[in-house]
Scaffold this active site. Sequence first.
Site, mmCIF file in Angstrom:
data_model
loop_
_atom_site.group_PDB
_atom_site.id
_atom_site.type_symbol
_atom_site.label_atom_id
_atom_site.label_comp_id
_atom_site.label_asym_id
_atom_site.label_seq_id
_atom_site.Cartn_x
_atom_site.Cartn_y
_atom_site.Cartn_z
ATOM 1 N N LYS A 243 40.922 92.837 39.022
ATOM 2 C CA LYS A 243 39.863 93.371 39.871
ATOM 3 C C LYS A 243 39.806 94.890 39.774
ATOM 4 O O LYS A 243 38.747 95.480 39.528
ATOM 5 C CB LYS A 243 40.091 92.954 41.327
ATOM 6 C CG LYS A 243 38.960 93.402 42.255
ATOM 7 C CD LYS A 243 39.364 93.316 43.715
ATOM 8 C CE LYS A 243 40.142 94.577 44.111
ATOM 9 N NZ LYS A 243 40.349 94.681 45.571
ATOM 10 N N ASP A 261 36.105 90.574 44.352
ATOM 11 C CA ASP A 261 36.841 90.888 45.575
ATOM 12 C C ASP A 261 36.527 89.815 46.620
ATOM 13 O O ASP A 261 35.900 88.786 46.312
ATOM 14 C CB ASP A 261 36.486 92.288 46.090
ATOM 15 C CG ASP A 261 35.048 92.384 46.573
ATOM 16 O OD1 ASP A 261 34.280 91.406 46.414
ATOM 17 O OD2 ASP A 261 34.684 93.453 47.112
#
Length: 372
Positions: A243, A261
């Site tokens: 991420k 996320d």
Amino acid sequence: MGEQAPAEAAKAVKSGEKVRKATTRKKFAATVATGTSAAKKTTAKTAATKKAAVAKPAAKKTAAKTTTAGDTAVKKTAAAKKTAASKTSAKKTAAKAPAKTARTTPAKATATPTRALKDESRTAMVRRARRMNRELAEVYPYAHPELDFRNSFELLCATVLSAQTTDLRVNQTTPALFAAYPTPEDMAAADPERLEELIRPTGFFRAKAKSLLGLSTALRDRFDGEVPGRLEDLVTLPGVGRKTANVVLGNAFGVPGITVDTHFGRLVRRFGWTEQTDPEKVEAEIAEIFPKSEWTMLSHRVVFHGRRVCHSRKPACGACPIAHDCPSYGEGELDPEKAKKLLKYEMGGQPGQRLRPPADYPGQPAPPLAGR
């Protein structure tokens, strides 16, 4: 002559006895034969009688079964007729019910009903997803990363700090952090206690300070003080996962990437684009739906929508611009006026998360942290 007469008489007697014995034997044989035949006939009659006796109960049982089956069939037919009559009656009652309700209670106006996805084909889903992305692009043409940064190192550190806290709190914390440690070399030589104190407002400051010291040292020692522009290199840094790497690559290097996320994962499942919960699997499935050139901006638009409209606990369905394509429509507030009150940041007339937002941002800048 006198002696011959008695001899002849004796022969005659013996001959008569022989004839009598032969006749007696014949009669006995005939009697035996007759008796045997009679016995056979009697035995046959007895066997036939027994068979008849056995056959009668069986016939009675068969007849009983046939009768029972017939009765059962009649009963079933009667029950079926009753059931059909009940259903017909229920339908008539249901048909009459709406008319009564319409007279007494006015119907509430509702928006697009929830879409059923069980029969949606893969092609239809992809088309719907891409249409939703285009509509989000019209709603959020200014979508951007909501972390303040001036270079790849600042974005990397800010993204690491954003775990388990808001981007606003990170943006309020990083000015003092980067003023003290502007480069990887400076941060690698930082006093751990002072570094922890500077990032304390973001929470989990000890673990985050350890990650910042580790990645700064790695950048200094392995990458000549520069943030690498490859995902496989970024994920080797302490505290950096896919991420964080995709955030840095997409926004500091222009390399397309999907940032999964909390908001992104929640919304793509609500939208019916995927059923996966593992971030890497989510990333892989979403990457198959959209062209690579859309990945970075798609991430920003979905996250923007999740923070402003499609909230976790109570989404503002009544004020959602893509409600007509959302299969989860109806999970949140449907009344338009009440839904508007749930909107956040610039959509709700409130400051955003960045202290230094982009020039095209239509909202207000966030205020600095009090006392800093």
